[in-house]
Write a protein that holds these residues in place. Structure first.
Motif, PDB file in Angstrom:
ATOM      1  N   PHE A 194      16.693 -11.620 -14.735  1.00 49.50           N
ATOM      2  CA  PHE A 194      15.386 -11.035 -15.056  1.00 49.50           C
ATOM      3  C   PHE A 194      14.465 -12.117 -15.615  1.00 49.50           C
ATOM      4  N   LYS A 195      13.283 -12.239 -14.994  1.00 51.62           N
ATOM      5  CA  LYS A 195      12.347 -13.292 -15.384  1.00 51.62           C
ATOM      6  C   LYS A 195      10.966 -12.718 -15.689  1.00 51.62           C
ATOM      7  N   GLU A 196      10.286 -13.387 -16.609  1.00 49.15           N
ATOM      8  CA  GLU A 196       8.935 -13.008 -17.008  1.00 49.15           C
ATOM      9  C   GLU A 196       7.951 -14.082 -16.533  1.00 49.15           C
ATOM     10  N   TYR A 197       6.741 -13.655 -16.167  1.00 49.50           N
ATOM     11  CA  TYR A 197       5.719 -14.621 -15.764  1.00 49.50           C
ATOM     12  C   TYR A 197       5.011 -15.138 -17.009  1.00 49.50           C
ATOM     13  N   LYS A 198       5.154 -16.421 -17.245  1.00 48.51           N
ATOM     14  CA  LYS A 198       4.567 -17.027 -18.436  1.00 48.51           C
ATOM     15  C   LYS A 198       4.182 -18.467 -18.131  1.00 48.51           C
ATOM     16  N   ASN A 199       2.961 -18.832 -18.517  1.00 51.02           N
ATOM     17  CA  ASN A 199       2.454 -20.190 -18.280  1.00 51.02           C
ATOM     18  C   ASN A 199       2.578 -20.592 -16.812  1.00 51.02           C
ATOM     19  N   LYS A 200       2.171 -19.665 -15.955  1.00 45.37           N
ATOM     20  CA  LYS A 200       2.079 -19.900 -14.508  1.00 45.37           C
ATOM     21  C   LYS A 200       3.431 -20.100 -13.806  1.00 45.37           C
ATOM     22  N   SER A 201       4.503 -19.620 -14.414  1.00 47.65           N
ATOM     23  CA  SER A 201       5.807 -19.676 -13.754  1.00 47.65           C
ATOM     24  C   SER A 201       6.701 -18.568 -14.296  1.00 47.65           C
ATOM     25  N   TYR A 202       7.782 -18.273 -13.577  1.00 42.70           N
ATOM     26  CA  TYR A 202       8.713 -17.231 -13.996  1.00 42.70           C
ATOM     27  C   TYR A 202       9.846 -17.849 -14.811  1.00 42.70           C
ATOM     28  N   LYS A 203      10.085 -17.281 -15.990  1.00 43.28           N
ATOM     29  CA  LYS A 203      11.092 -17.813 -16.896  1.00 43.28           C
ATOM     30  C   LYS A 203      11.970 -16.689 -17.449  1.00 43.28           C
ATOM     31  N   ILE A 204      13.207 -17.054 -17.778  1.00 39.97           N
ATOM     32  CA  ILE A 204      14.095 -16.122 -18.460  1.00 39.97           C
ATOM     33  C   ILE A 204      13.786 -16.171 -19.953  1.00 39.97           C
ATOM     34  N   ILE A 205      13.430 -15.036 -20.534  1.00 35.14           N
ATOM     35  CA  ILE A 205      13.211 -14.932 -21.974  1.00 35.14           C
ATOM     36  C   ILE A 205      14.306 -14.015 -22.511  1.00 35.14           C
ATOM     37  N   ALA A 206      15.172 -14.594 -23.347  1.00 37.19           N
ATOM     38  CA  ALA A 206      16.443 -13.955 -23.714  1.00 37.19           C
ATOM     39  C   ALA A 206      16.289 -12.515 -24.192  1.00 37.19           C
ATOM     40  N   VAL A 207      15.371 -12.270 -25.107  1.00 32.88           N
ATOM     41  CA  VAL A 207      15.263 -10.925 -25.683  1.00 32.88           C
ATOM     42  C   VAL A 207      14.877  -9.895 -24.629  1.00 32.88           C
ATOM     43  N   ASN A 249      24.683 -15.183  -4.994  1.00 29.97           N
ATOM     44  CA  ASN A 249      25.084 -13.995  -5.753  1.00 29.97           C
ATOM     45  C   ASN A 249      24.113 -13.654  -6.873  1.00 29.97           C
ATOM     46  N   GLN A 250      23.023 -14.400  -6.981  1.00 25.11           N
ATOM     47  CA  GLN A 250      22.007 -14.102  -7.988  1.00 25.11           C
ATOM     48  C   GLN A 250      20.843 -13.368  -7.345  1.00 25.11           C
ATOM     49  N   ILE A 251      20.574 -12.159  -7.827  1.00 22.45           N
ATOM     50  CA  ILE A 251      19.414 -11.406  -7.333  1.00 22.45           C
ATOM     51  C   ILE A 251      18.383 -11.372  -8.445  1.00 22.45           C
ATOM     52  N   ILE A 252      17.173 -11.766  -8.110  1.00 15.20           N
ATOM     53  CA  ILE A 252      16.132 -11.995  -9.098  1.00 15.20           C
ATOM     54  C   ILE A 252      15.165 -10.826  -9.175  1.00 15.20           C
ATOM     55  N   PHE A 253      14.846 -10.427 -10.414  1.00 18.48           N
ATOM     56  CA  PHE A 253      13.819  -9.417 -10.671  1.00 18.48           C
ATOM     57  C   PHE A 253      12.777 -10.051 -11.587  1.00 18.48           C
ATOM     58  N   THR A 254      11.518  -9.828 -11.258  1.00 15.62           N
ATOM     59  CA  THR A 254      10.445 -10.422 -12.071  1.00 15.62           C
ATOM     60  C   THR A 254       9.458  -9.350 -12.488  1.00 15.62           C
ATOM     61  N   ARG A 255       8.673  -9.701 -13.501  1.00 14.62           N
ATOM     62  CA  ARG A 255       7.516  -8.868 -13.855  1.00 14.62           C
ATOM     63  C   ARG A 255       6.425  -9.789 -14.417  1.00 14.62           C
ATOM     64  N   ASN A 256       5.190  -9.365 -14.215  1.00 11.92           N
ATOM     65  CA  ASN A 256       4.060 -10.172 -14.663  1.00 11.92           C
ATOM     66  C   ASN A 256       3.599  -9.768 -16.055  1.00 11.92           C
TER      67      ASN A 256
END
Length: 256
Positions: A194-207, A249-256
């Motif tokens: 699960f990744k978040e859009y931050k500073n123009k890129s998608y990143k994993i934010i632990a919380v 085997n990694q399936i990615i989910f993102t949100r803006n």
């Protein structure tokens, strides 16, 4: 199909649980062997081993000293006992009877003390993270102790499953206890990221990622999903499946 998640450091043994059904941990005797090692440690040694405060060291010292296999006293179903970010996303208190039944069949909680827990397995308050280097009869850490036990257990879990997919929603600290070389080759391990859009890129934010693992577990349970395509439709809290970013085997989910 099975789902694995991590436990949580924070616990809740006060709030009234909505379901009274319970089950017993399958590796209770193995947990007792670990407790015997933990009972040898002073509060100071526990603090050094776990890197925790004196207050937490003393609390866990008394937990270990009073621990026994009697599941009638001071116990709670695991799915209602853990209270971290994953479990806030899971929100098991909103589950109806059918949801609980599905979870009991499909959801597994990896544990440093109990090895593997079903949601309704009764546990006592404890703290023992999988990454702790506790010396035991099998080696110098909990991976040595649990690796073969948990891997063999998961192999047996899939013997009669039509959809041999293991959805890994556990942290790396816990999921790496599975021995990939000994896990049956017909079991497909899939790890949602699960990744978040931050500073123009998608990143994993632990919380956020922790809560999302709980949300996906809840989504699977409430919708009774038993295949990988159904999981890709996960859309809670604004997440969307990104086939263009997914690999292997990694399936990615993102949100803006």
């Amino acid at each position: 199909m099975k789902i694995i998640i991590s436990p949580a450091k924070s616990l809740d043994f006060q709030r009234e649980t909505p379901h009274k059904e319970s089950s017993n941990p399958i590796f209770l005797n193995d947990a007792e062997d670990l407790i015997k090692e933990l009972k040898k440690l002073s509060p100071e040694e526990i603090g050094t081993l776990m890197g925790i405060s004196h207050k937490l060291s003393e609390m866990n010292f008394y937990r270990y000293q009073s621990w026994n296999k009697d599941l009638e006293e001071n116990t709670r179903q695991a799915i209602f006992a853990f209270d971290g970010d994953v479990y806030k996303g899971l929100n098991a208190y909103s589950f109806n009877k059918d949801d609980i039944g599905f979870a009991q069949n499909h959801l597994r909680i990896l544990s440093g003390l109990y090895g593997v827990l079903k949601p309704l397995d009764r546990i006592k308050p404890y703290r023992l993270e999988m990454g702790i280097k506790l010396k035991n009869k099998e080696g110098n850490n909990l991976y040595d102790y649990w690796k073969d036990i948990i891997t063999n257990y998961m192999n047996k879990e899939f013997e009669h499953e039509q959809e041999k997919v293991l959805i890994n929603l556990a942290s790396e600290e816990y999921s790496k206890v599975l021995n990939g070389n000994c896990l049956n080759k017909d079991i497909k391990v899939v790890s949602p990221i699960f990744k978040e859009y931050k500073n123009k890129s998608y990143k994993i934010i632990a919380v956020y990622a922790k809560k999302a693992r709980g949300l996906m577990s809840s989504y699977i349970i409430k919708n009774k999903i038993d295949n990988l395509n159904g999981i890709k439709r996960f859309d809670l809290d604004g997440y969307v499946f990104r086939e263009d970013l997914s690999l292997g085997n990694q399936i990615i989910f993102t949100r803006n």
